[in-house]
Design a protein around this motif. Structure first.
Motif, PDB file in Angstrom:
ATOM      1  N   ALA A 130       0.843  -1.193   0.000  1.00 20.65           N
ATOM      2  CA  ALA A 130       0.000   0.000   0.000  1.00 20.65           C
ATOM      3  C   ALA A 130       0.874   1.236   0.000  1.00 20.65           C
ATOM      4  O   ALA A 130       1.714   1.418   0.882  1.00 20.65           O
ATOM      5  CB  ALA A 130      -0.921  -0.003   1.219  1.00 20.65           C
ATOM      6  N   ASP A 147     -17.324   5.657  -8.986  1.00 22.39           N
ATOM      7  CA  ASP A 147     -16.321   4.849  -8.319  1.00 22.39           C
ATOM      8  C   ASP A 147     -15.091   4.734  -9.205  1.00 22.39           C
ATOM      9  O   ASP A 147     -15.083   5.189 -10.349  1.00 22.39           O
ATOM     10  CB  ASP A 147     -16.908   3.478  -7.994  1.00 22.39           C
ATOM     11  CG  ASP A 147     -16.200   2.820  -6.813  1.00 22.39           C
ATOM     12  OD1 ASP A 147     -15.134   3.328  -6.414  1.00 22.39           O
ATOM     13  OD2 ASP A 147     -16.712   1.819  -6.292  1.00 22.39           O
ATOM     14  N   ILE A 148     -14.074   4.104  -8.712  1.00 16.77           N
ATOM     15  CA  ILE A 148     -12.833   4.012  -9.466  1.00 16.77           C
ATOM     16  C   ILE A 148     -13.000   3.226 -10.756  1.00 16.77           C
ATOM     17  O   ILE A 148     -12.261   3.412 -11.718  1.00 16.77           O
ATOM     18  CB  ILE A 148     -11.727   3.380  -8.576  1.00 16.77           C
ATOM     19  CG1 ILE A 148     -10.343   3.597  -9.219  1.00 16.77           C
ATOM     20  CG2 ILE A 148     -12.006   1.919  -8.311  1.00 16.77           C
ATOM     21  CD1 ILE A 148      -9.194   3.245  -8.312  1.00 16.77           C
ATOM     22  N   TYR A 164     -10.551  11.645  -3.246  1.00 15.56           N
ATOM     23  CA  TYR A 164     -10.961  10.247  -3.307  1.00 15.56           C
ATOM     24  C   TYR A 164     -11.400   9.917  -4.724  1.00 15.56           C
ATOM     25  O   TYR A 164     -12.046  10.723  -5.393  1.00 15.56           O
ATOM     26  CB  TYR A 164     -12.128   9.974  -2.355  1.00 15.56           C
ATOM     27  CG  TYR A 164     -11.737   9.825  -0.901  1.00 15.56           C
ATOM     28  CD1 TYR A 164     -11.564   8.565  -0.338  1.00 15.56           C
ATOM     29  CD2 TYR A 164     -11.561  10.940  -0.094  1.00 15.56           C
ATOM     30  CE1 TYR A 164     -11.227   8.423   1.004  1.00 15.56           C
ATOM     31  CE2 TYR A 164     -11.227  10.817   1.230  1.00 15.56           C
ATOM     32  CZ  TYR A 164     -11.048   9.545   1.781  1.00 15.56           C
ATOM     33  OH  TYR A 164     -10.713   9.419   3.092  1.00 15.56           O
ATOM     34  N   ARG A 190     -13.868   4.849  -3.075  1.00 11.72           N
ATOM     35  CA  ARG A 190     -13.490   4.759  -1.665  1.00 11.72           C
ATOM     36  C   ARG A 190     -11.982   4.852  -1.459  1.00 11.72           C
ATOM     37  O   ARG A 190     -11.522   4.809  -0.331  1.00 11.72           O
ATOM     38  CB  ARG A 190     -14.001   3.448  -1.091  1.00 11.72           C
ATOM     39  CG  ARG A 190     -13.281   2.212  -1.611  1.00 11.72           C
ATOM     40  CD  ARG A 190     -13.752   0.965  -0.923  1.00 11.72           C
ATOM     41  NE  ARG A 190     -15.135   0.652  -1.259  1.00 11.72           N
ATOM     42  CZ  ARG A 190     -15.823  -0.330  -0.681  1.00 11.72           C
ATOM     43  NH1 ARG A 190     -15.279  -1.045   0.276  1.00 11.72           N
ATOM     44  NH2 ARG A 190     -17.055  -0.581  -1.076  1.00 11.72           N
ATOM     45  N   GLN A 191     -11.233   4.969  -2.527  1.00 11.12           N
ATOM     46  CA  GLN A 191      -9.777   4.979  -2.420  1.00 11.12           C
ATOM     47  C   GLN A 191      -9.276   6.406  -2.332  1.00 11.12           C
ATOM     48  O   GLN A 191      -9.540   7.242  -3.194  1.00 11.12           O
ATOM     49  CB  GLN A 191      -9.161   4.292  -3.637  1.00 11.12           C
ATOM     50  CG  GLN A 191      -7.650   4.163  -3.570  1.00 11.12           C
ATOM     51  CD  GLN A 191      -7.111   3.299  -4.691  1.00 11.12           C
ATOM     52  OE1 GLN A 191      -7.874   2.765  -5.470  1.00 11.12           O
ATOM     53  NE2 GLN A 191      -5.803   3.147  -4.756  1.00 11.12           N
ATOM     54  N   CYS A 192      -8.551   6.700  -1.253  1.00 11.68           N
ATOM     55  CA  CYS A 192      -7.956   8.023  -1.056  1.00 11.68           C
ATOM     56  C   CYS A 192      -6.671   8.114  -1.874  1.00 11.68           C
ATOM     57  O   CYS A 192      -5.782   7.262  -1.764  1.00 11.68           O
ATOM     58  CB  CYS A 192      -7.678   8.260   0.422  1.00 11.68           C
ATOM     59  SG  CYS A 192      -7.039   9.902   0.779  1.00 11.68           S
ATOM     60  N   CYS A 249      -7.383  -4.798  -8.865  1.00  7.02           N
ATOM     61  CA  CYS A 249      -6.313  -4.655  -7.877  1.00  7.02           C
ATOM     62  C   CYS A 249      -5.093  -3.977  -8.484  1.00  7.02           C
ATOM     63  O   CYS A 249      -4.457  -3.128  -7.839  1.00  7.02           O
ATOM     64  CB  CYS A 249      -5.946  -6.015  -7.300  1.00  7.02           C
ATOM     65  SG  CYS A 249      -5.367  -7.213  -8.534  1.00  7.02           S
ATOM     66  N   GLY A 260      -6.063  -0.173  -9.192  1.00  5.07           N
ATOM     67  CA  GLY A 260      -6.113   0.598  -7.960  1.00  5.07           C
ATOM     68  C   GLY A 260      -4.728   0.866  -7.397  1.00  5.07           C
ATOM     69  O   GLY A 260      -4.447   1.970  -6.906  1.00  5.07           O
ATOM     70  N   HIS A 261      -3.882  -0.133  -7.469  1.00  2.15           N
ATOM     71  CA  HIS A 261      -2.525   0.052  -6.976  1.00  2.15           C
ATOM     72  C   HIS A 261      -1.763   1.081  -7.805  1.00  2.15           C
ATOM     73  O   HIS A 261      -1.056   1.934  -7.258  1.00  2.15           O
ATOM     74  CB  HIS A 261      -1.793  -1.293  -7.011  1.00  2.15           C
ATOM     75  CG  HIS A 261      -0.387  -1.223  -6.503  1.00  2.15           C
ATOM     76  ND1 HIS A 261      -0.069  -1.067  -5.170  1.00  2.15           N
ATOM     77  CD2 HIS A 261       0.797  -1.260  -7.173  1.00  2.15           C
ATOM     78  CE1 HIS A 261       1.246  -1.026  -5.027  1.00  2.15           C
ATOM     79  NE2 HIS A 261       1.797  -1.144  -6.229  1.00  2.15           N
ATOM     80  N   SER A 316      -2.908   4.620  -7.031  1.00  5.53           N
ATOM     81  CA  SER A 316      -2.337   5.067  -5.762  1.00  5.53           C
ATOM     82  C   SER A 316      -0.887   5.501  -5.940  1.00  5.53           C
ATOM     83  O   SER A 316      -0.452   6.505  -5.359  1.00  5.53           O
ATOM     84  CB  SER A 316      -2.418   3.932  -4.729  1.00  5.53           C
ATOM     85  OG  SER A 316      -3.753   3.555  -4.514  1.00  5.53           O
TER      86      SER A 316
END
Length: 1710
Positions: free
Chosen positions: A2, A313-314, A393, A396-398, A479, A482-483, A486
């Protein structure tokens, strides 16, 4: 794994202050130095929300001082200011105080609407300022926008409007928390309407209403519960948010403490009604209703959410966010969309909601600008936490934290803020609130009260980065994506890249993150770019300018080192052994998916010629990713495309299977060579096969077009090639037509086609060209535009305006019309003058005094009429003949004397008879030719009865009416003049010039409707129908006649029994007053009206027809009576109802009065009935004795009536006319000697009068049968009779055979002889021979015979009919038309302007009922000019002739709809077009009819480029690459223009210039190219040529095959002449080494591309397989061809040569 949350700085744009305040200060309503009172409100919005029309919307943002481009609505009291940046765009002023305002879109309205709620009114403004005020009989507390309507929330309190939390509604932002100001008006003036209206009214019971259109009433809403629909009447269910994109509403119930989300579904009124529903909607309101369906509810707060908005959403799924101010959390609820129907939303699952701490929140567009998730923009969430942290955001991902910059410039503060010293403590500011989010901009409120307008990202945005992120979002697992997001937003090491605002910085940031991940795998580690250069020289060498210069300006002597072209150096190191194996596995999978996904994007970009720079950047990144994964095939692939990406790599210790990268160009070639059924899907990236993907939709579309064209199978929208494709509705007879429909459905127009590589677009151009000649009839309009048939598209949409969208993609070259006429571009209809006044005026009116006089015909000269008549002066002459606004010329003797005054008055009186009759013809001539505004004054031309004396300097002489006993000489003439002016208006509607005209006008406008109100008004003017108790009204007989005729028109064709009975009695009604002179005219009007009511119904009209007919024949004077009792009873009734006047009449019927009306009634009732019985009872006298008891004019009417009944027997021959004449009449007239005339055996005068009246009646019947048909036989026959009648009066020098006996004039009045001059057969044609005859008749003087008013009226009408509507109208032969023409041409002419005794003169204008605008003109769709064009007209088979084709040249008149089968645009100049019709017995299409195939008389056609002989002998060699460039250009210009393919000019010139430029630069050792993509495009073109030769594509290529063959030979020649190419090729295959110099590397890549040489490891593997099976002396080519099927034979030969050169060792790769 993370990542840590990174931090970014906000970009402060300016200190925020509503611009409305500055606008008020500029208006003098406030002091700039003082704080304004906070009794105002505002909201900011994106300009696209208002959809301002015109090009100004884009200029405003650029020109305004506010660079952010936000628009603002500022409201104070009853005023609204709409500003764009610092510029006031519009101002609105409402009647009352504004409570709430929002933007909304409604059905059938294109532009956005500004809805403003007031106390008792809802005002709706469009962007142009037009307003609709809707009174509200109930209290409305708030309004909310929906996707296609407006939701009205009613108040629970009728006396007080309950306001929402704010007076202004933003589409995605409900309120701005922590505001100290806002609209909080205490409205006490609202009237309680709930108690005054019936409770049964559903609009009062319902708590929510929906307004779909400003012109409709708000509709009741329902809610669905357990499958039942009930009225939405819970006033506690308060709306707190709606979406303007999807039909969703959020509400809060105060009693239940519950939030709810509702879906708004469309339903029908019948579905919603049940036993528990109160009927609420009246019958005139739309039955389409709306129901609320609850899809989520939650008890999560003691009060309503302070803000609700929609985000994504993302992964793009919509989420609804509730900001709960009390709990200080943001609740997010994810919406589940039903995949089967994108417009339907399923239930929300409980586990799909979450919450985050939040003090304030707003939707922003940051991470993926320009991206959309369905109908929604991809929206992030900006959250202000209770700890004053500003977090971004995505779902839900900051992602990151935003902070204010550490230093603020004073330029952002306004003057009064500086006075307060705010900037002294800016470093300690904290964010306390966020509001007014628009796209990526937001207002930040600080703890010191300062409000700043900030941006979350810098402009410009990199389209390449956006495309990469979109592709990764669709192609990567959640996954992995999203990674990566980030890492991209949270890595502090890359945060420095955001300090620069240029596009490259965004790409460098993105690439940097990818390279860091590659470094984790172990082969490439990026050097930290933040390291400062040691010296200025190092800084210059590492700058972007140097890198760009190195790419664009290479030199042959420079060392081709890959790292020198990059801003960061690359170094290699060993794989670290202490790395976590789980992380290694994760990143290996991530990189492989990233490689596949971004490679799909790379293939997508290769199909867009404008994205060449992005392709190079992406190729560099993919080369590094592939190198880190050991994918040597991918590295080799990218290096071939862009050799500057060369990177040496070492094989990994682990053995992996090398994959071949997908290649769309290779797939295109294989499909063209082998068809789409071949298993070639490996060359299509997997991401392109995903349904509903948008990241690589460009490539997917092109692949689908090729698939359809080359025979792929369809299963729904899925193709056998693996991709999906939308197909527009329409028939497809071939794969080319199917491809066109697919391009239309995918919105792939000509503009998109030009973006494709030349070779790829060539195949699609072929498909368009094959469909151009004769596309199917049922295609949509964009399909016709796509194939270059704008003419068919214009006919399809039925409009002359090109709309936005596909039209803008088809900017074809316009060719001007090579005509010498001064034509003007037309917007049909047009009234512009195209000729000068000097050309219009005749020599008779050349005096300048009268040139400016308006004669009511100045508008007739348009570009279309000029095109029809050309240099012909026919229209000028008609205008002169029908002009009544100028004094006429009086002939004076040589020596004038006092007695000449009497001569002048005598001439003026004779001319006055003609002048007062001219309005009849002028009304017909100008029928429906003027298009005016409702507010435009209608000019009436003057009616001048004066004369002028040219010999006395045009002295004016007035007509003296005092010497003649004529009362109101001009009254009826002025009436006809007014009617003529009214008939100019198009379309023809009402005539309300006088009371009489009003009756007729209303009846004509409502023919056949039996309108009750109009019927009462008409019957009021018929005194015989008044009750006995009604006081006597003095109504003129003329007015009664008009009312009776109006009744007939109003009840036309209805066979209404009571009306027929009334009108039958009116025919024989006795005189009811002193004025008995118009009694015959009244009887004619009643008989005509009776005929209209039972028009064409014959014996089927109603039950007592026998009695009815007997009465009519009794009115005629027939001796046969079959029903005595009914007749006597009816007669007694009639006698009792009649009043006696000055005329003494007995009990017998006055046949002289009733016979004309009864004959006309019988003619119309039995029109075209072919009834032998009725026709026999209307026979003419057969003996001398009977002839003495029938008036000659009645004989004429009987002939007309008989032939209208026996319609099909009318023939345009002299024999048919002769058969109408009894034998004794023929015999008596044939002997006109003096002895015979003196004999007492028979009455010679009676025989001559009967003869002429019979012939005249036959001519009238013949004219009615062939009215408007332009039948040459009928025209010649009528012309011959007219000329011979005239020869009885004065010799006319016309050579025609004698068909009538001589010497009739002494026994027959000349009026009867000239009645057949109504030559309506040629109506609207402007027939020259007929016009010359009419001009002669109009110019006769009294010395040549009696020239009275009636004859002048007949000539005037005939001239008007000949040029009916300026030549745009003609007559129909329908029942209504024949009846109207019969009444118009009633053969009893008046003796003066006031003569209405036998026929009301107003009825002479009823011919307008018979007119039809069968005019058609052809307009060039490119130039907008009317043009000549030959048409082939096909008429259906009739009883007189078989199916016939004939040619017309536009502009022209078409046949009637009952016989018209088709018209076809023919000739070599224009593209063929066929309009096929079904012959129907219906009237012509009315103006504005959407089913009109002729678009209101305009047929758009498209001209071919150049029509030349394409079979010249030199064309075979013209496309060869020899000769100068100028010669080549002239040859291809001829080729493309002669075949009407201008789009291929780009193809020819592009291929030619590329190859020739390549050859010319190689001579000097310098190559201008840095890539080899152009060869891939040329190879596709070569495969297209092979497909044409082999027959895999429809024959008829659009490009010369010799040209393509010449290109291929030139390229092979270039490769053969290169000296170092063989050695470089050997090193490449043997050692995997590329040349060091850029020129040689590019040439080698071109060589490899052209001959399709596989990578070295594939070649080596093939050689290893072949070598054991071949002997040393045997060629390996056959086996190599099997193993390397795509490699060109030249390449295989070179591979074999290299193998033979190396001997036993073969190819050894290191």
């Amino acid at each position: 794994m993370a990542p840590a949350i990174g931090s970014r700085q906000l970009t402060v744009i300016r200190e925020f202050r509503p611009h409305g305040l500055a606008a008020e200060e500029a208006d003098g309503e406030g002091d700039p130095g003082e704080r304004p009172p906070r009794d105002y409100d505002y909201f900011l919005f994106d300009p696209s929300l208002a959809a301002s029309p015109g090009p100004e919307s884009g200029e405003e943002a650029a020109s305004s001082s506010g660079a952010d481009g936000d628009h603002e609505l500022f409201i104070r009291g009853n005023r609204i200011i709409w500003s764009a940046g610092s510029r006031v765009h519009k101002r609105y002023l409402s009647q009352n105080t504004v409570i709430m305002a929002c933007w909304c879109r409604m059905d059938t309205i294109r532009d956005a609407l500004l809805c403003v709620l007031q106390v008792d009114t809802l005002s709706i403004y469009n962007v142009n300022g037009e307003v609709s005020n809707i009174p509200l009989p109930y209290a409305v507390s708030s309004i909310w926008p929906l996707p296609s309507g407006l939701l009205l929330q009613k108040s629970t309190d009728g006396g007080r409007v309950v306001l929402a939390s704010t007076s202004l509604l933003k589409t995605r932002d409900l309120i701005r928390p922590n505001k100290e100001f806002g609209l909080n008006y205490n409205i006490s003036s609202q009237v309680n309407t709930l108690e005054t209206v019936s409770k049964a009214d559903g609009s009062i019971i319902s708590s929510h209403l929906i307004l779909k259109n400003p012109l409709e009433e708000p509709q009741v809403t329902y809610f669905e519960e357990k499958g039942r629909f009930d009225t939405m009447k819970d006033f506690d269910e308060k709306t707190i948010w709606t979406s303007d994109n999807i039909p969703l509403m959020a509400s809060y119930h105060k009693g239940k403490l519950q939030h709810s989300v509702w879906q708004i579904d469309g339903t029908t009124y019948q579905e919603a009604m049940d036993d528990n529903v109160v009927p609420s909607i009246q019958c005139d309101i739309s039955t389409h209703k709306f129901a609320f369906r609850k899809i989520w509810q939650g008890k999560c707060s003691q009060s309503a959410a302070s803000k609700v908005f929609l985000a994504t959403d993302i992964d793009g799924t919509p989420i609804i966010c509730f900001l709960l101010h009390e709990q200080k959390i943001l609740l997010a609820v994810r919406i589940q969309i039903d995949e089967t129907n994108g417009e339907s939303f399923g239930d929300i699952k409980p586990h799909m909601s979450w919450n985050v701490p939040a003090f304030a929140a707003a939707p922003v567009v940051v991470t993926r600008p320009r991206a959309r998730a369905g109908v929604l923009p991809f929206t992030d969430i900006l959250v202000l936490t209770p700890e004053n942290d500003l977090l971004l955001y995505s779902g839900r991902q900051c992602l990151c934290r935003y902070t204010l910059p550490t230093e603020l410039g004073k330029a952002i503060f306004s003057n009064y803020e500086l006075n307060f010293g705010v900037t002294n403590f800016y470093s300690d500011m904290k964010i306390t609130g966020i509001t007014d989010a628009v796209e990526g901009r937001i207002n930040v409120t600080c703890n010191n009260g300062l409000m700043l307008r900030c941006s979350l990202r810098k402009n410009p945005s990199s389209s390449l980065v956006g495309d990469c992120i979109a592709a990764m979002a669709e192609g990567l697992e959640s996954c992995f994506y999203g990674h990566f997001v980030s890492l991209l937003w949270g890595d502090s090491d890359a945060a420095y890249l955001c300090s620069s605002s240029h596009v490259d910085s965004e790409w460098e940031s993105f690439s940097y993150e990818i390279e860091k991940i590659c470094a984790k795998y172990g082969q490439i580690s990026p050097t930290n770019p933040s390291k400062s250069p040691c010296t200025a020289w190092d800084f210059l060498i590492n700058s972007k300018h140097h890198a760009k210069y190195g790419k664009l300006s290479p030199t042959s002597c420079s060392s081709f080192l890959p790292v020198s072209c990059s801003t960061s150096s690359t170094k290699f190191h060993s794989f670290p052994q202490d790395r976590n194996s789980a992380d290694i596995s994760f990143y290996i999978r991530f990189l492989r998916e990233t490689l596949d996904t971004l490679h799909a994007l790379y293939e997508n970009l290769k199909l867009n010629t404008l994205r060449k720079q992005d392709q190079a950047c992406l190729a560099s990144l993919l080369c590094r990713v592939a190198s880190s994964l050991g994918e040597s095939s991918y590295v080799d692939y990218y290096c071939r495309d862009f050799p500057h990406n060369l990177v040496e790599f070492h094989s990994l210790s682990s053995t992996i299977v090398l994959r071949s990268p997908p290649c769309l160009f290779r797939w295109f070639e294989n499909c063209l060579r082998h068809g789409c059924d071949m298993e070639t899907s490996d060359d299509i990236p997997a991401l392109m096969c995903k349904e509903k993907g948008s990241a690589v939709s460009w490539g997917r579309k092109v692949v689908s077009f090729y698939s359809l064209l080359l025979g792929a199978e369809r299963k729904g929208n899925n193709l056998s090639s693996g991709v999906y494709c939308e197909v527009a509705s329409g028939s497809a007879r071939s794969t080319e037509e199917l491809t066109v429909l697919a391009m239309v459905a995918e919105k792939f127009g000509r503009q998109q086609l030009d973006l494709l590589p030349i070779g790829v677009s060539l195949v699609l151009h072929h498909a368009l060209d094959r469909c151009r000649e004769s596309p199917p009839d049922d295609w949509p309009a964009p399909a016709y535009v796509l194939v270059g048939r704008d003419d068919l598209a214009m006919a399809k949409i039925g409009s002359g305006r090109k709309e936005n969208g596909v039209w803008n993609n088809d900017n074809l070259t316009s060719i001007s019309v090579p005509y010498m006429l001064h034509l003007q571009p037309v917007t049909v209809p047009t009234t512009a003058l195209d000729v000068t006044p000097s050309e219009i005026l005749n020599s008779e009116d050349t005096d300048s005094v009268y040139r400016s006089v308006e004669d009511g015909m100045e508008h007739i000269f348009t570009s279309t009429t000029q095109l029809r008549y050309g240099r012909d002066l026919r229209l000028n002459e008609v205008r002169r003949l029908l002009c009544s606004a100028r004094p006429v010329v009086i002939q004076t003797p040589t020596n004038p004397s006092v007695s000449d005054q009497d001569l002048h008055q005598q001439q003026l009186w004779s001319f006055a008879q003609r002048t007062t009759a001219l309005p009849f013809g002028r009304g017909a001539f100008t029928l429906a030719t003027t298009y005016t505004l409702l507010t435009e004054a209608l000019v009436f031309p003057k009616l001048v009865l004066a004369g002028r004396l040219p010999a006395q300097q045009n002295a004016t002489v007035n007509l003296d009416l005092s010497t003649r006993s004529v009362s109101e000489f001009k009254s009826w003439a002025e009436f006809h003049n007014g009617v003529a002016a009214g008939l100019r208006l198009a379309p023809f509607q009402e005539h309300d010039i006088t009371r009489l005209g009003l009756l007729l006008g209303l009846a004509v406008s409502n023919r056949g409707t039996m309108h009750p109100a109009i019927s009462k008004m008409l019957y009021f003017h018929v005194p015989s129908r008044h009750p006995s108790s009604t006081p006597e009204l003095e109504l003129p007989t003329l007015l009664q006649s008009a009312a009776v005729m109006g009744i007939g028109l109003l009840y036309e064709g209805s066979a209404h029994a009571l009306t027929m009975k009334i009108l039958l009695g009116e025919i024989g009604r006795r005189s009811g007053g002193d004025n008995v002179l118009e009694r015959e005219g009244y009887a004619v009007a009643a008989g005509s009206a009776l005929g209209f009511v039972a028009l064409g119904r014959g014996s089927n009209a109603f039950g007592f027809m026998d009695t009815f007919l007997d009465r009519l024949f009794e009115y005629i004077g027939s001796k046969e009576v079959y029903h005595e009792k009914p007749l006597n009873a009816a007669l007694a009734t009639d006698e009792q109802s009649g009043n006696t006047g000055q005329m003494m009449e007995g009990t017998q019927i006055n046949v002289d009065v009733t016979a004309p009306g009864a004959i006309i009634a019988l003619a119309l009732i039995f029109l075209k009935a072919e009834s032998e019985e009725i026709a026999a009872r209307l026979s003419v006298p057969n003996t001398h004795f009977d002839l003495q008891y029938v008036r000659p004019d009645f004989v004429m009417l009987r002939i007309v009536a008989r032939n209208l009944i026996l319609w099909t027997r009318i023939q345009p021959t002299k024999d048919w006319v002769d058969c109408q004449i009894p034998a004794f009449v023929k015999f008596g007239v044939s002997d006109t000697s003096q002895e015979a005339m003196d004999s007492d055996e028979f009455d010679t005068e009676a025989l001559c009068q009967a003869y002429v009246n019979i012939v005249t009646g036959a001519c009238i019947a013949l004219g009615l049968k062939y009215a408007g048909s332009r039948n040459s036989d009928a025209q010649e026959l009528l012309y011959a009779y007219a000329v011979h009648f005239l020869n009885e009066i004065k010799h006319v020098s016309v050579q025609t055979p004698s068909i009538l006996p001589k010497g009739l004039l002494q026994h027959v009045d000349r009026g009867t002889l000239e009645l057949c001059l109504h030559l309506i057969v040629m109506a609207g044609s402007g027939h020259l021979q007929t016009f010359r005859l009419l001009r002669y008749l109009r110019g006769r003087s009294s010395a040549e015979g009696q020239v009275n008013y009636g004859l002048q009226m007949a000539v005037s009408l005939a001239i008007g009919f000949l040029f009916l509507g300026g030549g745009t109208h003609t007559f129909s032969t329908s029942n209504s038309a024949v009846a109207a023409l019969l009444i118009t041409l009633y053969p009893r002419l008046p003796t003066g302007p006031n003569d209405n005794r036998c026929h009301l003169q107003a009825f002479r204008h009823l011919y307008v009922i018979a007119t039809e605008p069968r005019w058609i003109q052809t307009v060039d769709v490119d130039t907008g000019l009317p043009v000549y064009c030959p048409l082939e007209v096909k008429v259906a088979e009739t009883e007189y002739y078989s199916e016939t084709n004939y040619c017309e040249v536009t502009p022209c008149l078409l046949p009637e709809r009952s016989v018209l089968k088709s018209i076809r645009v023919c000739g070599p100049r224009y593209w063929s077009q066929v309009i096929t019709l079904t012959p129907e017995d219906k009237p012509w299409w009315k103006s504005g009819d959407k089913t009109d195939p002729f678009n209101g008389g305009v047929l758009y056609i498209k001209r071919k480029m150049i029509q030349l002989d394409a079979n010249l002998c030199f064309l075979g060699q013209c496309m060869r690459l020899n000769g100068s460039f100028e010669e080549f250009c002239s040859q291809i210009l001829y080729e493309c223009m002669s075949k009407d393919r201008p789009a291929l000019l780009q193809v020819y010139i592009s291929f030619y210039t590329i190859i020739e430029t390549m050859w010319e630069h190689l001579k000097i050792g310098h190559l201008p190219f840095v890539d080899s993509l152009f060869l891939s495009s040329l190879k596709v073109a070569s495969a297209y040529n092979e497909a044409l030769i082999d027959g895999r594509i429809t024959t008829g290529g659009i490009i010369q095959s010799t040209f393509l063959e010449s290109l291929m030979k030139r390229i092979e020649y270039i490769f053969a002449e290169l000296p170092n190419l063989h050695d470089n090729f050997f090193n490449y295959l043997n050692k995997g080494k590329w040349p060091d110099t850029q020129n040689e590397a590019v040439l080698l890549s071109c060589y490899l591309q052209w001959y399709s040489i596989p990578p070295p490891h594939i070649v080596s593997s093939a050689i290893e397989k072949v070598k054991p099976r071949t002997q040393t002396s045997v060629s390996m080519l056959p086996l190599l061809r099997l193993l390397l099927p795509t490699t060109h034979l030249v390449g295989l030969v070179e591979i074999e040569k290299l193998h033979m050169t190396n001997g036993h060792e073969g190819l050894a790769l290191h």
